[in-house]
Design a protein around this motif. Sequence first.
Motif, PDB file in Angstrom:
ATOM      1  N   SER A  10     -21.072 -37.390   4.333  1.00 22.88           N
ATOM      2  CA  SER A  10     -21.024 -36.290   3.681  1.00 22.88           C
ATOM      3  C   SER A  10     -19.602 -36.180   2.945  1.00 22.88           C
ATOM      4  O   SER A  10     -18.729 -36.055   3.610  1.00 22.88           O
ATOM      5  N   VAL A  11     -19.636 -36.228   1.710  1.00 29.48           N
ATOM      6  CA  VAL A  11     -18.364 -35.985   0.877  1.00 29.48           C
ATOM      7  C   VAL A  11     -18.310 -34.801  -0.034  1.00 29.48           C
ATOM      8  O   VAL A  11     -19.192 -34.448  -0.603  1.00 29.48           O
ATOM      9  N   SER A  12     -17.214 -34.079   0.303  1.00 28.25           N
ATOM     10  CA  SER A  12     -17.177 -32.716  -0.456  1.00 28.25           C
ATOM     11  C   SER A  12     -15.684 -32.693  -1.127  1.00 28.25           C
ATOM     12  O   SER A  12     -14.809 -33.358  -0.660  1.00 28.25           O
ATOM     13  N   ARG A  13     -15.685 -32.309  -2.231  1.00 27.77           N
ATOM     14  CA  ARG A  13     -14.283 -32.115  -3.150  1.00 27.77           C
ATOM     15  C   ARG A  13     -13.944 -30.725  -3.258  1.00 27.77           C
ATOM     16  O   ARG A  13     -14.632 -30.107  -3.824  1.00 27.77           O
ATOM     17  N   THR A  14     -12.906 -30.584  -3.129  1.00 32.01           N
ATOM     18  CA  THR A  14     -12.173 -29.247  -3.362  1.00 32.01           C
ATOM     19  C   THR A  14     -10.523 -29.393  -4.072  1.00 32.01           C
ATOM     20  O   THR A  14     -10.040 -30.409  -3.971  1.00 32.01           O
ATOM     21  N   MET A  15     -10.218 -28.482  -4.582  1.00 31.60           N
ATOM     22  CA  MET A  15      -8.908 -28.459  -5.637  1.00 31.60           C
ATOM     23  C   MET A  15      -7.971 -27.734  -4.634  1.00 31.60           C
ATOM     24  O   MET A  15      -8.040 -26.609  -4.364  1.00 31.60           O
ATOM     25  N   VAL A  16      -6.759 -28.222  -4.335  1.00 29.04           N
ATOM     26  CA  VAL A  16      -5.648 -27.579  -3.580  1.00 29.04           C
ATOM     27  C   VAL A  16      -4.629 -27.926  -4.424  1.00 29.04           C
ATOM     28  O   VAL A  16      -3.925 -28.990  -4.580  1.00 29.04           O
ATOM     29  N   GLU A  17      -3.873 -26.690  -4.863  1.00 30.21           N
ATOM     30  CA  GLU A  17      -2.744 -26.835  -5.915  1.00 30.21           C
ATOM     31  C   GLU A  17      -2.827 -27.707  -6.925  1.00 30.21           C
ATOM     32  O   GLU A  17      -1.993 -28.808  -6.983  1.00 30.21           O
ATOM     33  N   SER A  18      -4.293 -27.715  -7.468  1.00 31.15           N
ATOM     34  CA  SER A  18      -4.442 -28.469  -8.800  1.00 31.15           C
ATOM     35  C   SER A  18      -4.439 -30.014  -8.286  1.00 31.15           C
ATOM     36  O   SER A  18      -4.739 -30.948  -9.242  1.00 31.15           O
ATOM     37  N   ARG A  19      -4.698 -30.387  -6.990  1.00 27.89           N
ATOM     38  CA  ARG A  19      -4.661 -31.649  -6.525  1.00 27.89           C
ATOM     39  C   ARG A  19      -6.426 -31.871  -5.813  1.00 27.89           C
ATOM     40  O   ARG A  19      -6.645 -31.130  -5.074  1.00 27.89           O
ATOM     41  N   PRO A  20      -6.793 -32.720  -6.346  1.00 30.78           N
ATOM     42  CA  PRO A  20      -8.321 -33.056  -5.753  1.00 30.78           C
ATOM     43  C   PRO A  20      -8.042 -33.360  -4.104  1.00 30.78           C
ATOM     44  O   PRO A  20      -7.193 -34.159  -3.767  1.00 30.78           O
ATOM     45  N   LEU A  21      -8.757 -32.497  -3.346  1.00 32.49           N
ATOM     46  CA  LEU A  21      -8.973 -33.134  -2.093  1.00 32.49           C
ATOM     47  C   LEU A  21     -10.343 -33.130  -1.416  1.00 32.49           C
ATOM     48  O   LEU A  21     -11.230 -32.312  -1.652  1.00 32.49           O
ATOM     49  N   PHE A  22     -10.296 -34.532  -0.883  1.00 31.84           N
ATOM     50  CA  PHE A  22     -11.729 -34.963  -0.325  1.00 31.84           C
ATOM     51  C   PHE A  22     -12.191 -34.781   1.050  1.00 31.84           C
ATOM     52  O   PHE A  22     -11.139 -35.317   1.998  1.00 31.84           O
ATOM     53  N   THR A  23     -13.229 -34.190   1.469  1.00 23.69           N
ATOM     54  CA  THR A  23     -13.449 -34.113   2.862  1.00 23.69           C
ATOM     55  C   THR A  23     -14.637 -35.023   3.133  1.00 23.69           C
ATOM     56  O   THR A  23     -15.798 -34.811   2.645  1.00 23.69           O
ATOM     57  N   VAL A  24     -14.565 -35.751   4.205  1.00 26.49           N
ATOM     58  CA  VAL A  24     -15.725 -36.771   4.420  1.00 26.49           C
ATOM     59  C   VAL A  24     -16.240 -36.546   5.933  1.00 26.49           C
ATOM     60  O   VAL A  24     -15.307 -36.588   6.976  1.00 26.49           O
ATOM     61  N   ILE A  25     -17.308 -36.284   6.115  1.00 24.27           N
ATOM     62  CA  ILE A  25     -17.908 -36.148   7.318  1.00 24.27           C
ATOM     63  C   ILE A  25     -18.993 -37.109   7.637  1.00 24.27           C
ATOM     64  O   ILE A  25     -19.817 -37.524   7.070  1.00 24.27           O
ATOM     65  N   LEU A  26     -18.630 -37.898   8.694  1.00 21.10           N
ATOM     66  CA  LEU A  26     -19.523 -39.009   9.066  1.00 21.10           C
ATOM     67  C   LEU A  26     -20.199 -38.776  10.491  1.00 21.10           C
ATOM     68  O   LEU A  26     -19.633 -38.042  11.349  1.00 21.10           O
ATOM     69  N   LYS A  27     -21.496 -39.013  10.543  1.00 19.28           N
ATOM     70  CA  LYS A  27     -22.474 -39.010  11.695  1.00 19.28           C
ATOM     71  C   LYS A  27     -22.916 -39.970  12.148  1.00 19.28           C
ATOM     72  O   LYS A  27     -23.413 -40.935  11.318  1.00 19.28           O
TER      73      LYS A  27
END
Length: 201
Positions: free
Chosen positions: A7-24
Amino acid sequence: EFPAEASVSRTMVESRPLFTVILKDVSERESGRTRLREQNAILARIRDAVHVRDLDGRVLFWNEGAEKLYGWSAREAVGQFAFALLQSADEAADIVIRELVLTQGAWHGERRAITREGRELCVESRRSLIVDDNQQPVSQLIIDIDVTDDKRRQQLERRSQRLESIGTLASGIAHDLNNVLTPITMGAKLLKRSASDAQRL
């Protein structure tokens, strides 16, 4: 290596993209599916009629052996109530057998069934209860073996044994009657000989 869900989600932190990857890890689930596929393949190849019913009697699985024995394809049988599909299966008796399977875990006996073409069968049936991980009953596994020809042979053997017994009995009766009638017939022959009435008395 192992099978996984990602499961991959993308957020912006200080105008920079941050991707969170959750593996099961889904190794156990996939191995369970593989085992299930293997078991289904094995059951499908068994020559005896094998099918699975839910606790209400609805068909959940129908193998090639059941198709050949009863004449209904798996596509036609799955989802149908077995007592309606097999025509002559007694719904009341089926309820009694289901209760026995639920209380004892298994049932074995002979049943009468009619094929799709209307041919009457005598089947030896074995039923086993299937439970889930919490030991709650969910369905019943049924294996049916066609014993119609065996029953017919047994009936012919019993009939020939009965005829043989009747023949032996008749032979014994004839022998006993012969023993009784021999002196009578001998006496009748003696009486036929020419002799005076006084001698005959």
